[in-house]
Design a protein around this motif. Structure first.
Motif, PDB file in Angstrom:
ATOM      1  N   ARG A  34      -5.746   0.681  -1.940  1.00 38.41           N
ATOM      2  CA  ARG A  34      -4.445   0.505  -1.299  1.00 38.41           C
ATOM      3  C   ARG A  34      -3.687  -0.616  -1.976  1.00 38.41           C
ATOM      4  NH1 ARG A  34      -5.960  -2.187   4.624  1.00 38.41           N
ATOM      5  NH2 ARG A  34      -6.323  -4.316   3.860  1.00 38.41           N
ATOM      6  N   GLN A  35      -2.366  -0.550  -1.821  1.00 37.68           N
ATOM      7  CA  GLN A  35      -1.504  -1.582  -2.386  1.00 37.68           C
ATOM      8  C   GLN A  35      -0.382  -1.885  -1.411  1.00 37.68           C
ATOM      9  OE1 GLN A  35      -0.009  -0.728  -6.322  1.00 37.68           O
ATOM     10  NE2 GLN A  35       0.365  -2.903  -6.713  1.00 37.68           N
ATOM     11  N   ALA A  36      -0.361  -3.115  -0.958  1.00 37.85           N
ATOM     12  CA  ALA A  36       0.698  -3.575  -0.074  1.00 37.85           C
ATOM     13  C   ALA A  36       1.831  -4.161  -0.920  1.00 37.85           C
ATOM     14  CB  ALA A  36       0.152  -4.622   0.891  1.00 37.85           C
ATOM     15  N   PRO A  37       3.022  -4.219  -0.374  1.00 36.49           N
ATOM     16  CA  PRO A  37       4.155  -4.764  -1.138  1.00 36.49           C
ATOM     17  C   PRO A  37       3.864  -6.175  -1.634  1.00 36.49           C
ATOM     18  CG  PRO A  37       4.943  -3.690   0.836  1.00 36.49           C
ATOM     19  CD  PRO A  37       3.447  -3.725   0.947  1.00 36.49           C
ATOM     20  N   GLY A  38       4.104  -6.397  -2.914  1.00 33.04           N
ATOM     21  CA  GLY A  38       3.917  -7.709  -3.491  1.00 33.04           C
ATOM     22  C   GLY A  38       2.481  -8.101  -3.750  1.00 33.04           C
ATOM     23  N   LYS A  39       1.554  -7.176  -3.529  1.00 35.97           N
ATOM     24  CA  LYS A  39       0.144  -7.487  -3.723  1.00 35.97           C
ATOM     25  C   LYS A  39      -0.476  -6.533  -4.732  1.00 35.97           C
ATOM     26  CE  LYS A  39      -0.721  -9.443   0.850  1.00 35.97           C
ATOM     27  NZ  LYS A  39      -1.619  -9.433   2.036  1.00 35.97           N
ATOM     28  N   GLN A  40      -1.638  -6.930  -5.256  1.00 31.01           N
ATOM     29  CA  GLN A  40      -2.343  -6.072  -6.185  1.00 31.01           C
ATOM     30  C   GLN A  40      -3.071  -4.962  -5.430  1.00 31.01           C
ATOM     31  OE1 GLN A  40      -4.905  -8.705  -8.477  1.00 31.01           O
ATOM     32  NE2 GLN A  40      -3.331  -8.941 -10.047  1.00 31.01           N
ATOM     33  N   GLU A  53      -1.700  -5.593   9.036  1.00 34.65           N
ATOM     34  CA  GLU A  53      -2.038  -5.942   7.655  1.00 34.65           C
ATOM     35  C   GLU A  53      -2.673  -4.786   6.886  1.00 34.65           C
ATOM     36  OE1 GLU A  53      -2.878  -7.566  10.475  1.00 34.65           O
ATOM     37  OE2 GLU A  53      -4.905  -8.447  10.315  1.00 34.65           O
ATOM     38  N   ASP A  54      -2.934  -3.671   7.556  1.00 32.34           N
ATOM     39  CA  ASP A  54      -3.394  -2.471   6.861  1.00 32.34           C
ATOM     40  C   ASP A  54      -2.227  -1.676   6.279  1.00 32.34           C
ATOM     41  OD1 ASP A  54      -5.816  -2.054   9.474  1.00 32.34           O
ATOM     42  OD2 ASP A  54      -6.191  -2.772   7.435  1.00 32.34           O
ATOM     43  N   THR A  55      -1.021  -2.103   6.561  1.00 31.87           N
ATOM     44  CA  THR A  55       0.145  -1.427   6.020  1.00 31.87           C
ATOM     45  C   THR A  55       0.136  -1.494   4.505  1.00 31.87           C
ATOM     46  OG1 THR A  55       1.500  -1.859   7.975  1.00 31.87           O
ATOM     47  CG2 THR A  55       2.669  -1.454   5.899  1.00 31.87           C
ATOM     48  N   ALA A  56       0.210  -0.323   3.875  1.00 36.53           N
ATOM     49  CA  ALA A  56       0.131  -0.238   2.415  1.00 36.53           C
ATOM     50  C   ALA A  56       0.301   1.213   1.997  1.00 36.53           C
ATOM     51  CB  ALA A  56      -1.216  -0.763   1.917  1.00 36.53           C
ATOM     52  N   VAL A  57       0.440   1.393   0.703  1.00 36.62           N
ATOM     53  CA  VAL A  57       0.324   2.735   0.130  1.00 36.62           C
ATOM     54  C   VAL A  57      -1.144   2.933  -0.228  1.00 36.62           C
ATOM     55  CG1 VAL A  57       1.013   4.300  -1.705  1.00 36.62           C
ATOM     56  CG2 VAL A  57       2.677   2.681  -0.754  1.00 36.62           C
ATOM     57  N   GLY A  78      -0.303   8.698  -3.840  1.00 33.55           N
ATOM     58  CA  GLY A  78      -0.185   7.656  -2.816  1.00 33.55           C
ATOM     59  C   GLY A  78       0.415   8.195  -1.535  1.00 33.55           C
ATOM     60  N   THR A  79      -0.073   7.670  -0.432  1.00 36.88           N
ATOM     61  CA  THR A  79       0.473   8.039   0.877  1.00 36.88           C
ATOM     62  C   THR A  79       0.694   6.755   1.675  1.00 36.88           C
ATOM     63  OG1 THR A  79       0.156   9.429   2.849  1.00 36.88           O
ATOM     64  CG2 THR A  79      -1.817   8.421   1.915  1.00 36.88           C
ATOM     65  N   GLN A  80       1.861   6.652   2.286  1.00 32.50           N
ATOM     66  CA  GLN A  80       2.224   5.420   2.978  1.00 32.50           C
ATOM     67  C   GLN A  80       1.590   5.365   4.361  1.00 32.50           C
ATOM     68  OE1 GLN A  80       4.360   2.717   1.972  1.00 32.50           O
ATOM     69  NE2 GLN A  80       3.523   1.808   3.852  1.00 32.50           N
ATOM     70  N   VAL A  81       0.992   4.225   4.662  1.00 34.53           N
ATOM     71  CA  VAL A  81       0.481   3.942   6.001  1.00 34.53           C
ATOM     72  C   VAL A  81       1.215   2.710   6.514  1.00 34.53           C
ATOM     73  CG1 VAL A  81      -1.511   3.173   7.334  1.00 34.53           C
ATOM     74  CG2 VAL A  81      -1.779   4.966   5.607  1.00 34.53           C
ATOM     75  N   THR A  82       1.849   2.851   7.650  1.00 38.78           N
ATOM     76  CA  THR A  82       2.583   1.742   8.245  1.00 38.78           C
ATOM     77  C   THR A  82       2.064   1.500   9.658  1.00 38.78           C
ATOM     78  OG1 THR A  82       4.561   2.314   6.967  1.00 38.78           O
ATOM     79  CG2 THR A  82       4.853   0.849   8.862  1.00 38.78           C
ATOM     80  N   VAL A  83       1.641   0.275   9.918  1.00 38.76           N
ATOM     81  CA  VAL A  83       1.102  -0.089  11.224  1.00 38.76           C
ATOM     82  C   VAL A  83       2.016  -1.134  11.840  1.00 38.76           C
ATOM     83  CG1 VAL A  83      -0.911  -0.900  12.493  1.00 38.76           C
ATOM     84  CG2 VAL A  83      -1.204   0.320  10.318  1.00 38.76           C
ATOM     85  N   SER A  84       2.544  -0.814  12.995  1.00 42.51           N
ATOM     86  CA  SER A  84       3.469  -1.730  13.664  1.00 42.51           C
ATOM     87  C   SER A  84       2.728  -2.596  14.678  1.00 42.51           C
ATOM     88  CB  SER A  84       4.569  -0.949  14.373  1.00 42.51           C
ATOM     89  OG  SER A  84       4.008  -0.212  15.456  1.00 42.51           O
TER      90      SER A  84
END
Length: 128
Positions: free
Chosen positions: A37-43, A87-91, A121-127
């Motif tokens: 997985r890759q979160a915005p701004g992270k490796q 914090e699991d939000t990522a592609v 890639g598939t987007q996962v967004t956790v609110s």
């Protein structure tokens, strides 16, 4: 034909669950299937892998919340994600690997060069 097709991402509230799927087409002798997985701004980071024989490994952050599984008859890998956190939000990206001199989960003995494939890639967004 796209070699890896992912599905199952989406939007979920914290504490919820999602199940990702990744189907490999026309790829034989796959030794290891996994998720990153890759979160915005992270490796990009390691989430989980599973061998053809079913041995699974997980990233430290998983802490029992995710389960990786595999259907060798369909060359498909799954990631069941429970107790999701913001914090699991990522592609999330599927990855499969072929290693020479090994049997894949489908029983095919692979003799070609080492290769790996990535899904789109598939987007996962956790609110919250």
């Amino acid at each position: 034909q796209v070699p890896l097709v992912e599905s199952g991402g989406g939007f979920v509230q914290a504490g919820g669950s999602l199940r990702l799927s990744c189907a490999a087409s026309n790829i034989f002798g796959i030794s290891v299937m996994g998720w990153y997985r890759q979160a915005p701004g992270k490796q990009r980071e390691f989430v989980a892998t599973i061998t053809g024989g079913g041995t699974a490994n997980y990233g430290d952050f998983v802490t029992g919340r995710f389960t990786i599984s595999r259907d060798n008859t369909k060359n498909t890998v799954f990631l069941q994600m429970n107790s999701l956190k913001p914090e699991d939000t990522a592609v999330y990206y599927c990855n499969v690997a072929q290693e020479p001199g090994t049997y894949g989960g489908d029983g095919v003995y692979y003799t070609g060069p080492s290769r790996d494939y990535w899904g789109q890639g598939t987007q996962v967004t956790v609110s919250t």
